[in-house]
Structures are given as C-alpha cells and as structure tokens.
Scaffold this motif. Structure first.
Motif, PDB file in Angstrom:
ATOM      1  N   HIS A 209       0.837  -1.204   0.000  1.00 57.41           N
ATOM      2  CA  HIS A 209       0.000   0.000   0.000  1.00 57.41           C
ATOM      3  C   HIS A 209       0.872   1.256   0.000  1.00 57.41           C
ATOM      4  O   HIS A 209       1.963   1.283   0.579  1.00 57.41           O
ATOM      5  N   ALA A 210       0.356   2.289  -0.651  1.00 53.54           N
ATOM      6  CA  ALA A 210       1.120   3.541  -0.772  1.00 53.54           C
ATOM      7  C   ALA A 210       1.093   4.378   0.497  1.00 53.54           C
ATOM      8  O   ALA A 210       1.901   5.300   0.640  1.00 53.54           O
ATOM      9  N   SER A 211       0.168   4.087   1.413  1.00 54.26           N
ATOM     10  CA  SER A 211       0.050   4.896   2.629  1.00 54.26           C
ATOM     11  C   SER A 211       1.229   4.625   3.563  1.00 54.26           C
ATOM     12  O   SER A 211       1.575   3.470   3.847  1.00 54.26           O
ATOM     13  N   LEU A 212       1.817   5.709   4.084  1.00 58.94           N
ATOM     14  CA  LEU A 212       2.918   5.575   5.025  1.00 58.94           C
ATOM     15  C   LEU A 212       2.442   5.024   6.363  1.00 58.94           C
ATOM     16  O   LEU A 212       3.172   4.288   7.039  1.00 58.94           O
ATOM     17  N   ASP A 213       1.196   5.353   6.743  1.00 57.52           N
ATOM     18  CA  ASP A 213       0.678   4.859   8.018  1.00 57.52           C
ATOM     19  C   ASP A 213       0.510   3.348   7.985  1.00 57.52           C
ATOM     20  O   ASP A 213       0.822   2.656   8.969  1.00 57.52           O
ATOM     21  N   LEU A 214       0.033   2.807   6.893  1.00 57.76           N
ATOM     22  CA  LEU A 214      -0.093   1.354   6.787  1.00 57.76           C
ATOM     23  C   LEU A 214       1.275   0.679   6.734  1.00 57.76           C
ATOM     24  O   LEU A 214       1.410  -0.493   7.097  1.00 57.76           O
ATOM     25  N   THR A 215       2.272   1.405   6.284  1.00 56.42           N
ATOM     26  CA  THR A 215       3.628   0.848   6.321  1.00 56.42           C
ATOM     27  C   THR A 215       4.072   0.610   7.764  1.00 56.42           C
ATOM     28  O   THR A 215       4.686  -0.425   8.083  1.00 56.42           O
ATOM     29  N   PHE A 216       3.727   1.554   8.662  1.00 59.97           N
ATOM     30  CA  PHE A 216       4.033   1.348  10.074  1.00 59.97           C
ATOM     31  C   PHE A 216       3.254   0.169  10.646  1.00 59.97           C
ATOM     32  O   PHE A 216       3.746  -0.578  11.497  1.00 59.97           O
ATOM     33  N   LEU A 217       2.019  -0.020  10.200  1.00 57.63           N
ATOM     34  CA  LEU A 217       1.236  -1.171  10.651  1.00 57.63           C
ATOM     35  C   LEU A 217       1.900  -2.480  10.220  1.00 57.63           C
ATOM     36  O   LEU A 217       1.989  -3.443  11.013  1.00 57.63           O
ATOM     37  N   SER A 218       2.367  -2.533   8.988  1.00 61.36           N
ATOM     38  CA  SER A 218       3.028  -3.760   8.520  1.00 61.36           C
ATOM     39  C   SER A 218       4.311  -4.027   9.315  1.00 61.36           C
ATOM     40  O   SER A 218       4.652  -5.188   9.597  1.00 61.36           O
ATOM     41  N   PHE A 219       5.001  -2.972   9.691  1.00 61.77           N
ATOM     42  CA  PHE A 219       6.210  -3.179  10.488  1.00 61.77           C
ATOM     43  C   PHE A 219       5.879  -3.751  11.870  1.00 61.77           C
ATOM     44  O   PHE A 219       6.590  -4.620  12.391  1.00 61.77           O
ATOM     45  N   ARG A 220       4.802  -3.253  12.477  1.00 67.97           N
ATOM     46  CA  ARG A 220       4.420  -3.760  13.792  1.00 67.97           C
ATOM     47  C   ARG A 220       3.932  -5.208  13.695  1.00 67.97           C
ATOM     48  O   ARG A 220       4.165  -6.012  14.603  1.00 67.97           O
ATOM     49  N   LEU A 221       3.236  -5.553  12.626  1.00 73.13           N
ATOM     50  CA  LEU A 221       2.747  -6.927  12.489  1.00 73.13           C
ATOM     51  C   LEU A 221       3.884  -7.918  12.239  1.00 73.13           C
ATOM     52  O   LEU A 221       3.810  -9.080  12.659  1.00 73.13           O
ATOM     53  N   ASP A 222       4.902  -7.481  11.546  1.00 71.16           N
ATOM     54  CA  ASP A 222       6.006  -8.392  11.200  1.00 71.16           C
ATOM     55  C   ASP A 222       7.325  -7.755  11.641  1.00 71.16           C
ATOM     56  O   ASP A 222       8.210  -7.490  10.831  1.00 71.16           O
ATOM     57  N   PHE A 223       7.439  -7.495  12.920  1.00 72.87           N
ATOM     58  CA  PHE A 223       8.616  -6.812  13.437  1.00 72.87           C
ATOM     59  C   PHE A 223       9.882  -7.664  13.329  1.00 72.87           C
ATOM     60  O   PHE A 223      10.991  -7.143  13.291  1.00 72.87           O
ATOM     61  N   ASN A 224       9.717  -9.010  13.276  1.00 76.36           N
ATOM     62  CA  ASN A 224      10.896  -9.884  13.168  1.00 76.36           C
ATOM     63  C   ASN A 224      10.998 -10.562  11.805  1.00 76.36           C
ATOM     64  O   ASN A 224      11.721 -11.544  11.651  1.00 76.36           O
ATOM     65  N   ALA A 225      10.261 -10.076  10.819  1.00 76.12           N
ATOM     66  CA  ALA A 225      10.306 -10.574   9.441  1.00 76.12           C
ATOM     67  C   ALA A 225       9.896 -12.049   9.335  1.00 76.12           C
ATOM     68  O   ALA A 225      10.287 -12.747   8.399  1.00 76.12           O
ATOM     69  N   TYR A 226       9.062 -12.517  10.271  1.00 77.89           N
ATOM     70  CA  TYR A 226       8.631 -13.918  10.235  1.00 77.89           C
ATOM     71  C   TYR A 226       7.688 -14.162   9.053  1.00 77.89           C
ATOM     72  O   TYR A 226       7.879 -15.102   8.277  1.00 77.89           O
TER      73      TYR A 226
END
Length: 942
Positions: free
Chosen positions: A918-935
């Motif tokens: 997604h192009a939204s920067l806010d959703l980028t932060f959400l994806s980082f929190r969901l996969d903080f360890n790249a699992y």
C-alpha cells in the motif's frame, strides 16, 4: 480646397463666436441669457475683430470681387466669405502629407486614366527637372497642392463653386443670381437604426446616403425637383415665407426643437416603419398615417435646402431619435410588471440617472426656445446641440448594451462602455455608473451589518435558497457569479457572503436575535487596519467610491470594510460555538464514545450487552439497549470529576472554554447519545447494534448528519475489533481452565498448535487495535485540537473537523480505494470468530467428558463401599483406569482446528501483502508492527 465635411458647420460657427476649437466638455451646462445674447450679436463682434489689411487680405478680397461680382464689397456675405477664406489659408496642413513621389504618381495615374498619356510623360520630365533644380523648396507641399487643384472645378464655374460650396458652408445663405445653379437635394434625416459606438463618433448621419435618397425621391417627383425650379426656392428659405413648398429656416428650427424632444413638427414627422423622422409636406391626409415616401411637393421643398442644411437637420434629428430610445428605456424601467419586480432596482437607478440627464436636456431646450424667438439660426442650434448629441450617443450605447442585463451584470456592462479613450465620455459613464451601483451598495451594507437580504428582483450577487435551520450554513446562501457587480472582486464577494452568513447564523441558530455588526466596536477591538476600516465603514458604501479612474483604491477601501465586518462576525460566531454551545465538548464525546476512546465505558458496555447482542436483531429493543448504554455512561463517570482533556480557548479573547463537572457532562452526553439498530434481515445483535449521536443547531453545522454517519462507520469497525478481542480473551480463559481440568491437555500436540494460533491472532488484533486507536485517532485528534484553536470562522471549524474525519476514515482503511483491504480484514475477523466458536465447543465437550468421568468415579466408589464391584463391566473398568488422563477428542475437532489454522494463515498472508504494497505511510508502520521480526515475510518468500 479640401474640407472636412463632418466638422465644417460646427467648427465654422464656433470660430465666428470666438469659441476656441478645443473639445467641449460633455457636462456643458445650458446656455444662459447672456450667452445667448452674445451668440446673437456675433456679427458686431466679428466686425470689430477683422484683421488688419495685409497683402494676403487684399489679394483674397480682390479675388472675391473678381470672381463673385454680384457681391458688393461692403456686403455682409462678402465679409463672411473673406473671413472664411482667410481662416482656411491660416489653418495648418494635415500632419500626414503624401510624399513627392506619391503625389507625382497620383497625378500621372489620373492623366493616364483621362487618356492624356503624353501629358503624363511630360509631367514626369518636368518633375525630374524640378527635383534637379537646387532652388526647389517644399516640393511635397507644392505637389500636394497641384494634385488637389486637379480636382477643382474649371475656372469658368468658380462663381457657381463659390455659391454652392463656400457660402453654403459658412452661413447656409443662398446668393441671389439670375444664372442657373446646381440643384440641391432634399433633406431626409433618417438616423440609422444601428447606434454607433462612442469611439467612432456615433450618431453622425451619413450625409451622402441621405442626399442620394433625397435626390432619388426628388427625381421620382417630377419637374418640381429640377434645377430650374430649385434656385428661386433656395433664395428665400431663410425668411420662411416662401411659396411653392419652400421651408423657411425659422420653421425648420421650430420643428427641430420639437423633434429633439420626440415631438412631431410641422414638416418633420415620425414614421414607425422607417423608425426615423421623415421630411413631410405641411398638408397630410386627414386621419392617415405619416407618408412613408416623399411626395413631389415634399421633394421640391426638400430640394430647396442646401447640402449643409441637409447635414445639420440630419444630425439634429438624430437627437430626437436617441431621445426617443432613452425615454423608452426610462419608461420601461419604471413600469411595474404583472409578475412583480419590474425591471429591477439597478435598472431603475440607471433610468433615474438618465432621467436627470433628460431633464437637463429639456431645460436646455427651453432656453433655446426662448432664443428662437430672438432669431436663433440653424447653425447656432447645431452648435448648441453638438455636446448633448455626444451625451445622447453615450446614453443610447448604454441602453443598447445593457438594457437586457440585470443587477450586477448591468453595472459590469456599463463599466465596459466607460472604458473609453475620451476622458469626457469616461467621466459621463462614470456618473451613470455611480447611480446604477447605489442600490447594490446599499444592499451590501445591510447584508454586512444586519444580515438582511431583501432582493425581490433577484439582482444581488447573493441568493437565498429554502433550507432547514440545520442546513442554514451550507445550503441557504450562495453566490451568483454572473451577478457580481463591477466594484467587487470574486474574493471580496466570497468574504461578503461569509460575513452575512455569519450574522444570520448568529441570529437564527445561536439564539442571538438582536446581534448586529457595530463598526465602532470593531474598530476599538481590532488593530490599526481594523480601526481605519471601522471608522470609514459607512463611507465605503457610498456611490462615490465607484470610480473608474481610481478603481484599485476604491476596491481596496470597500474590501477593507467587508473584511472588517466579516472578521468581527466570524469572531463572534466562533466564540459562541466554542463557548456557550460547547462544540469542543461534543467532539470529545464523539471521540470517547463513538470512537471507543474511553476504555472503561467499552468494558462497562460490553458486559451487559454480551447476552443481548448474541440474540437475533429482530428480538432486540432499542429502549432496553438505550438503558444499558445510559447505565454504562453513568458507571464510568465519577461525580464531580471532569473527564477528558484537550480544552480549546475561545477565539474571541474572552474566558476559555472549560469542561464542567461530571453531572453537566452526563446530562449533555445523555441528551445527544443514542442507539441505532439496523434492520438487515437475519442479522445478529452484534451486526445491527451501533451508537448514534444527535447534534442540534448550531453545533449541527459542524457535526452534520453526514459527519455522524462517518463516525458510525468507524464505530462499526472498532466495535467488530472489540468483539474479536473479547472472543480471543474468552478463548484464552477457556484454554487456561481446560489445562487445569485436564492435566494431560498440555501434552497434546494439536492443542499446542491451537495455542500458537491463538497467540498469532492476539498479536494481530492487539497491534491493529493500537494502530487504529493511537496512530490514527489520537494523532488526528491532536491535529484537530490545534486546528480548532487556529480557526477564525465557521468554515475553518468545519474544515478542521472534516480534515480530522477524512484522515480517520482513510487511515482506518474505510475509504473507497481501500475496499480490498477492508474485505480481507472482514474475512480475518470472521475466521477468528469461527475459531473462537470452535474453541468454545471444544471446551464444552471437555467439560462434559470431565463431568461424566467424575460421575462414574463417584458411582464406583459408592459400589465399592457397598461391598460390590466398582465397575459393572469392562468399559467402565477401562474408564476408571484412565481417570487421570486426557479424554480422547472426537476427530471432527482435529479437522476444524486444521481448517481454521490454514484459513487464518492464508487470509493473513493476503492481508499482509496488501498492507505491505500500500502507498500509505501509516499502513507501512502497521506492517512493520505486524512483522517486526520478518517472520511472515520469510514465510511469503518460502
């Protein structure tokens, strides 16, 4: 000699009276009696101003005596002809003379065209010799004079030329002569239907066309228009008592004075078909209409007039034609229509200005009528009629160009006509424009001070539309761009609309029915600019501010006054909304209750609603749910303690807004908070339930029905998320209880994978909830609080709230472009709820098995105590032997767990992939929190 035909007669009499040839001002006043006496005695003053005899004067006098012997040396006509000739000789040549080569080429062409080829060659040789002569000077002027002399009449007819041209131009008097003279042409003054423009000398009749029409009519009339009968008729026209159809000058002047006020004379009649005044005989058929064509008698009478008289009559008749057009517009503007309203206030104001000009013209005609009795000549009448003619030309141009317009559009049309190169025309149009703008300026002043909009004719640039009080700000008032007046820019018009709307909103929606704009108070409250605008507020709306020459300064003055009124009205409105009407507190309630920002309220609401919402929506009752909501509100607010934060001070500079005690807050909240149940068939209570918030005016201008609908959409998403969170919490409690009940439960591999799946779901739900509550709602709320503090008008408040709501909707994946994301999120929620349901069934099954085992053990103990066998059979014996182990699960439980795990991981992978791309920067932060360890990223790569 060449002579400018259009300026001949007018310039002649101006010079004879001693009037300088400079252009007269358009606003020239009517002549006084002293001026008229001076005009009538021009003969005596001219004789005293005769130049001293010089060589040139003597030569011209000798030329006149030789060529016109019938004029005695002391005759007045001879003196007039002498002065005219001297004035021509003393005048300057045109500035743009042709060069010597051009004059020579013109002369050769004329000789060749006349068949004199040898003379053309001889002329070329003579010119070359003349150019080679060292003493030749002023060669272009000499050649231009010779070229003009080629067009002069032959020497034998110089006397006829003097009679027919020079004397007619100087005084319009015929020279008695027994010889034959040129036939004159009838005067048929037909002003053109096309109103000429001010830039090209509008209103000037085409004399050649008139003469051509008169000559044709005279020819059709027979022998009465021949040259033999025209000469004696022209001889005595000045006295006005001639016979045979001769029209005297006195009679013609009298008719023209009538015609110039749109009244038919004795010889000049109005013809509707020709739309002009026609020259008619004195006798007309009784009861019949005006004759459309000249009769032979009329043609003979008209043929007695000289060409100069034809031009003078045609020019003066144009005044009558234009007076008729202007007076018709004035009458039409003041005539009430059956539909009401009539022509409009602007058209009436413009007509009133034109009526004042017509009154001035009638006063001038009254003075000229008194001069007619003292011998007013046609040329004197023409001179006095020239400045009013130019004014009438401008009036007709305004009528033709603006009569079909209304309101502000009419002022724009008049202003365009005033953009003229002639300063006199510009000043005259400016005077008309000031009168036309007066009603609009008064309406604008009343709109900005009292909020009144009285526009029965639909001319104002602001229109009022029917709209309820809740939609007063958005829909009741709007701009009419095509009605913007000339003195107002689009930006100033928008500010004027905003100021008047604010006053009406204060009086109608805020309950301040007597509030009006006070310029003195505004000047005292504001800075230096506001003080200056407040002091000169009333003067800014006077018609004199509409100045074409100083348009920028006038617009700046008016814009400053509009800005002063608009700023003060909006300042008062913002002060009322944030103070008395507690807009900030309403927004806080929406954030805490509809956006579930108050955690204790959510917990207190869900516990009593859980059994109710598990039922079908058709079995729920709104009043019962509303009572549960009210109980939750009262339970989460302590008495005497103010909840919430984020206060905003009022922009009016008074006391800041502060939230009151808990009791007043509860009353305000419970008066607006409600419950909404959707009527979807087959829906459960969880799907049908929603909180609602009802805002009354004036708060409803910010919290509109559409805005509350957006709040409900966000509430539905957060409510489902809270339901999923509650379901996973229940699963965790059941798993913990089952582990204690069944000691071997933790060793089961399938149940262990179930624990892992639940942990994944909890991780997803908690991080999504954190993203929505903090990164979306709380961050947007901080921006909203800052924007409300900086807002200077109601549009600023509405814009700040709309920006907050739009940001929340977009970041919460509720926008139309995020529909795939929302569908994936709904699928994840459904899978988690099914997993929670299956875990509930599993827990119930384990409890049932545990209860059956306990019952069997109790029965065996009882049998043993009675002296019998503890187990009645082999099956019971095996059950008793396996009492401490985990009971076996049915196969369908294992299958359900595998299906739920596979569905969840597949749906989560799809959702995570969309969030990552997604192009939204806010959703980028959400994806980082969901996969903080790249699992999950490693699973996708595998």
């Amino acid at each position: 000699l060449p002579f400018a035909e259009e300026e001949a007669v007018g310039n002649l009499l101006q010079r004879l009276d001693g009037v300088p040839p400079a252009r007269r001002e358009v606003e020239q006043r009517p002549p006084t009696a002293a001026a008229s006496v001076r005009l009538g005695d021009h003969k005596r003053t001219e004789e005293t101003k005769m130049p001293d005899p010089t060589a040139v004067t003597a030569l011209v006098r000798a030329l006149i005596e030789a060529e016109v012997p019938e004029l005695p040396p002391g005759d007045e006509r001879a003196l007039r002809l002498l002065r005219y000739a001297l004035r021509i000789l003393g005048s300057s040549m045109p500035s743009a003379l042709p060069s010597a080569s051009q004059s020579a080429e013109l002369a050769r062409r004329r000789l060749v065209h006349a068949g004199r080829t040898e003379d053309a060659l001889a002329l070329s040789r003579r010119l070359r010799a003349l150019e080679a002569c060292p003493g030749a000077r002023n060669l272009p002027c000499v050649l231009h004079l010779l070229t003009c002399l080629m067009q002069s009449p032959p020497p034998g007819s110089l006397a006829a030329f003097a009679r027919g041209s020079l004397l007619e131009r100087t005084g319009g008097r015929a020279i008695e002569s027994g010889g034959a003279s040129r036939p004159s042409r009838a005067a048929v003054p037909l002003p053109s239907r096309r109103a000429p423009s001010c830039s090209d000398g509008i209103g000037r009749a085409d004399a050649s066309a008139l003469q051509h029409a008169a000559a044709a009519a005279a020819a059709s009339g027979g022998a009465a228009a021949t040259s033999a009968s025209a000469a004696p008729a022209r001889t005595g026209w000045r006295a006005g008592a001639g016979s045979g159809g001769v029209v005297g000058e006195e009679a013609l002047v009298r008719d023209l004075l009538y015609v110039m006020q749109n009244i038919e004379g004795r010889h000049l009649k109005w013809d509707d078909k020709a739309d002009s005044f026609l020259f008619q005989p004195a006798e007309r058929p009784r009861g019949g209409p005006p004759l459309p064509q000249l009769t032979p008698a009329a043609a003979a009478a008209a043929a007695s007039l000289a060409p100069g008289v034809v031009q003078a009559v045609a020019r003066l008749c144009e005044i009558g034609w234009m007076y008729r057009a202007v007076s018709a517009f004035v009458a039409e503007a003041h005539t009430p229509h059956t539909s009401g309203g009539g022509a409009g206030l602007v058209a009436r104001a413009l007509a009133a200005s034109m009526q004042a000009e017509l009154s001035e013209w009638l006063r001038l005609l009254a003075v000229l009528e008194s001069q007619r009795l003292q011998g007013l000549s046609l040329l004197q009448l023409l001179v006095w009629g020239e400045p009013p003619l130019q004014r009438f030309v401008t009036l007709v141009a305004v009528v033709r160009g603006c009569s079909h317009l209304r309101g502000g559009a009419m002022t724009v049309g008049v202003e365009r006509l005033g953009q003229h190169g002639d300063p006199a025309v510009e000043a005259y149009v400016q005077r008309l424009l000031r009168g036309a703008c007066a009603p609009l300026l008064e309406s604008l002043r009343r709109w900005l001070t009292d909020g009144e909009l009285d526009d029965p004719c639909g001319e104002f640039f602001i229109e009022a539309r029917p709209a309820p009080l809740a939609e007063l700000w958005e829909k009741r008032y709007a701009l009419r761009p095509h009605m913007l007046p000339c003195f107002l820019s689009p930006k100033a018009a928008s500010r004027a609309l905003l100021g008047g709307k604010a006053i009406n909103f204060i009086r109608l929606a805020c309950g301040e029915g007597q509030w009006t704009f006070d310029a003195a108070a505004a000047a005292a409250r504001g800075g230096a600019a506001a003080a200056a605008a407040g002091r000169h507020f009333g003067a800014a709306f006077e018609p004199r501010t509409v100045n074409l020459a100083e348009r920028a300064a006038g617009e700046a003055t008016l814009s400053a006054a509009i800005e002063c009124a608009c700023s003060r009205a909006n300042e008062k409105l913002v002060e009322l909304l944030l103070g008395r009407h507690r807009l900030q507190e309403h927004l806080t309630h929406l954030k805490e209750y509809l956006l579930l920002g108050k955690g204790d309220f959510v917990q207190a609401l869900m516990e009593p609603l859980l059994p109710q919402l598990s039922r079908p929506a058709s079995q729920l009752h709104r009043h019962h749910l509303l009572g549960l909501v009210e109980s939750a509100v009262r339970s989460c607010t302590s008495p005497g303690v103010a909840a919430g934060s984020g206060n905003v001070g009022s922009s009016g500079g008074g006391s800041g807004w502060a939230r009151g005690g808990s009791d007043s807050e509860q009353l305000l909240l419970l008066a607006h908070l409600g419950v909404l149940l959707s009527s979807s068939p087959g829906a459960t209570g969880w799907e049908a339930f929603s909180l609602d918030y009802r805002a009354d005016p004036p708060v409803s201008a910010v919290l509109s029905a559409a805005a509350v609908g957006e709040y409900r959409r966000v509430f539905t998403l957060l409510w489902r998320l809270k339901r999923v969170e509650l379901s996973l919490s229940a699963v965790w409690r059941r798993h913990t209880t089952a582990a204690r009940l069944v000691r071997a439960l933790s060793s089961d591999a399938l149940l262990h994978r179930c624990h892992l799946l639940r942990h994944e779901m909890v991780h997803f739900v908690f991080n999504l909830q954190y993203y929505l509550m903090f990164e979306v709602i709380q961050c947007s709320w901080e921006e909203l609080v800052a924007a409300l503090a900086a807002a200077s008008d109601l549009d600023g408040l509405i814009g700040a709230h709309s920006a907050f709501l739009s940001a929340v909707v977009q970041k919460a994946m509720l926008g139309p472009e995020n529909a795939p994301l929302l569908e994936a999120l709904d699928a994840l929620f459904e899978t988690i709820l099914r997993f929670a349901k299956s875990q509930e069934l599993l827990y119930i099954h384990l409890l049932e098995q545990r209860a059956a085992a306990k019952q069997m053990a109790a029965a065996a103990a009882a049998n043993t105590a009675a002296g019998g066998w503890g187990a009645a059979g082999a099956a019971e014996a095996e059950a008793l032997l396996a009492e401490g182990d985990a009971p076996p699960l049915q196969p369908h439980f294992y299958e359900q767990l595998r299906v739920h795990a596979a569905q969840y991981r597949q749906q989560f992978a799809a959702f995570f992939a969309q969030v990552t791309r997604h192009a939204s920067l806010d959703l980028t932060f959400l994806s980082f929190r969901l996969d903080f360890n790249a699992y999950y990223e490693s699973l996708g790569g595998a």
